[in-house]
Design a protein around this motif. Structure first.
Motif, PDB file in Angstrom:
ATOM      1  N   VAL A   1       0.766  -1.209   0.004  1.00  0.00           N
ATOM      2  CA  VAL A   1       0.140   0.029   0.013  1.00  0.00           C
ATOM      3  C   VAL A   1       0.783   1.279  -0.226  1.00  0.00           C
ATOM      4  O   VAL A   1       1.816   1.464   1.054  1.00  0.00           O
ATOM      5  N   PRO A   2       0.752   2.267  -0.819  1.00  0.00           N
ATOM      6  CA  PRO A   2       1.373   3.254  -1.063  1.00  0.00           C
ATOM      7  C   PRO A   2       1.007   4.363   0.117  1.00  0.00           C
ATOM      8  O   PRO A   2      -0.138   4.617   0.442  1.00  0.00           O
ATOM      9  N   VAL A   3       1.866   4.886   0.950  1.00  0.00           N
ATOM     10  CA  VAL A   3       1.680   5.600   2.178  1.00  0.00           C
ATOM     11  C   VAL A   3       2.577   6.894   2.112  1.00  0.00           C
ATOM     12  O   VAL A   3       3.919   6.615   1.824  1.00  0.00           O
ATOM     13  N   PRO A   4       2.173   8.203   2.487  1.00  0.00           N
ATOM     14  CA  PRO A   4       3.230   9.254   2.477  1.00  0.00           C
ATOM     15  C   PRO A   4       4.362   8.939   3.527  1.00  0.00           C
ATOM     16  O   PRO A   4       4.133   8.131   4.251  1.00  0.00           O
ATOM     17  N   ILE A   5       5.144   9.697   3.382  1.00  0.00           N
ATOM     18  CA  ILE A   5       6.409   9.610   4.203  1.00  0.00           C
ATOM     19  C   ILE A   5       6.834  10.814   4.700  1.00  0.00           C
ATOM     20  O   ILE A   5       6.660  11.963   4.211  1.00  0.00           O
ATOM     21  N   THR A   6       7.457  10.714   6.065  1.00  0.00           N
ATOM     22  CA  THR A   6       8.055  11.692   6.695  1.00  0.00           C
ATOM     23  C   THR A   6       9.262  12.247   6.092  1.00  0.00           C
ATOM     24  O   THR A   6      10.006  11.711   5.351  1.00  0.00           O
TER      25      THR A   6
END
Lengths: 122, 216
Positions: free
Chosen positions: B145-150
Motif C-alpha cells: 500500500v502506498p503511504v506518505p512518508i515523513t
C-alpha cells in the motif's frame, strides 16, 4: 417429482410456546451501562491525503515520473501530510494532558474522567 | 536517600543509573542561525538560566558542519568504527571533487560546481522518495500500500540507498570510488539510486487502488 418441504410438514402441529416459569431470565452481563468507554474507536483511520496522492499519481504518470514537472503537486502532497501529522501530534498532546473541557468532542480519556465523576448507581 | 535505597534495597527499587542528564536539562542551541533566531524572541532570556546539556562532540558551529553530512557518516559507520567511516567519507569526497574537476576541465559540463559537499547534498535531495510502500494484510492477501512518508524518513532512505548502491560492487573497486560515482550519478539525476526511486514511484502508482487500505 420434488415435493416442496413446506407441504411435507404442513400437517404437523405448531410448536407450543415455552412456559415462562420454566425458563427464568438470567442476567449474564449486568443490565446497565459501564462507567467507562474503551479507547479503541478513538484510534481512527490513518488514511490521509488520498486526494493529494491521486492528483500526484496522475501528474507523475502523465509526465513519465519526472518530478520536476509536478513541483506543485509534490509540495501540496507534502504539506498535506505535514499538516496531518502536526494535527495528530497536537491532538495526542492534549489527550495526554488530560484536561476535560465540557463539549461534544471528547476523547475516551476525557470521557472516562468525566464519567468517573458521575457513575451509574450500583 | 538515594544512597540508602541503593545499599539496602538494591533489587527492589529501580534507579535510573544510565541517564546522564536529569529531565529538566534542555537541549543546547549550537548553530549560529538558531541562536540568532532565539535572540529575536523572548525565549533566549529564558534559556540563560536554565541548565543545558552539553553539545554533542560531532556538532559544532563550524562552517564545515552539516547535519546531513554527519548523518551520512553515521549511517556509513560499521561496528562502531566511526573513524574508518570518516576516513572513507573524506576519501570519497576527494574522489568526487577530482572526477568533477576532470570533467569540467574536459569541457563536458557547463557552469558546474566542484564542491563535493554540494554535490552530495544534491544527490541526496534527488534520491529522496515521495512515498513508500507498506505491506498490509487484508483477507489473507498482503497488499503493498502506498503511504506518505515523513521528511526524516525520506532523507534516511535516500542515504541508505546511496550507501547500498556503493557497497554493491566488485571486489577490486574500493568503496570511496564507488560511492563517489554513485553520488555524481545521483546528483545529475541518473544512476541506480534514481532508478530505484523511480521504480518505487512506479510501483506505488500501480498500487494506488490500495491506498485507502491503510489504517495502522
Amino acid at each position: 417429482m420434488r415435493i416442496p418441504t413446506a407441504a411435507l410438514f404442513a400437517k404437523r402441529q405448531a410448536r407450543t410456546p415455552q412456559n415462562e416459569a420454566e425458563v427464568p431470565f438470567q442476567e449474564i452481563l449486568p443490565l446497565r451501562l459501564k462507567n467507562t468507554v474503551s479507547g479503541k474507536a478513538d484510534s481512527g483511520s490513518d488514511v490521509a491525503c488520498l486526494q493529494e496522492m491521486s492528483v500526484l499519481f496522475a501528474c507523475l504518470k502523465e509526465n513519465d515520473f519526472v518530478e520536476k514537472m509536478c513541483h506543485k503537486e509534490i509540495t501540496q502532497f507534502k504539506r498535506c501530510y505535514k499538516v496531518y501529522m502536526d494535527r495528530k501530534a497536537t491532538a495526542k498532546e492534549t489527550i495526554n494532558k488530560g484536561i476535560v473541557t465540557p463539549g461534544k468532542e471528547l476523547n475516551y480519556k476525557q470521557l472516562n474522567k468525566y464519567m468517573r465523576r458521575f457513575p451509574n448507581p450500583e | 536517600m538515594n544512597n540508602f535505597v541503593r545499599t539496602f534495597l538494591p533489587r527492589l527499587v529501580a534507579v535510573r543509573q544510565m541517564s546522564a542528564y536529569p529531565k529538566h536539562y534542555v537541549e543546547p542551541i549550537f548553530t549560529r542561525e538558531a541562536q540568532l533566531a532565539a535572540k529575536e524572541q523572548d525565549e533566549y532570556n529564558k534559556l540563560l538560566h536554565v541548565p543545558t546539556k552539553a553539545t554533542k562532540n560531532d556538532e559544532s558551529l563550524s562552517v564545515f558542519y552539516n547535519p546531513i553530512v554527519q548523518k551520512v557518516i553515521n549511517y556509513m559507520t560499521y561496528g562502531g568504527n566511526k573513524k574508518l567511516a570518516r576516513e572513507l567519507f573524506d576519501k570519497s569526497m576527494e574522489c568526487v571533487k577530482r572526477t568533477q574537476i576532470e570533467r569540467i576541465n574536459l569541457g563536458k559540463l557547463e557552469d558546474a560546481t566542484a564542491d563535493p559537499y554540494a554535490l552530495l547534498l544534491q544527490a541526496i535531495e534527488n534520491s529522496r522518495p515521495l512515498l513508500q510502500l507498506t505491506a498490509i494484510k487484508r483477507g489473507g492477501v498482503t497488499y503493498q500500500v502506498p503511504v506518505p512518508i515523513t521528511e526524516k524518513r525520506s532523507y534516511f532512505l535516500a542515504m541508505k540507498w546511496l550507501l547500498e548502491a556503493a557497497r554493491e560492487k566488485e571486489r577490486k573497486v574500493h568503496f570511496p570510488e564507488k560511492f563517489a560515482w554513485e553520488i555524481l550519478d545521483a546528483a545529475y539525476g541518473q544512476g541506480r539510486v534514481i532508478k530505484k526511486k523511480n521504480d518505487l514511484h512506479r510501483q506505488a502508482e500501480s498500487n494506488r487502488a490500495y491506498a485507502h487500505y491503510r489504517w495502522s
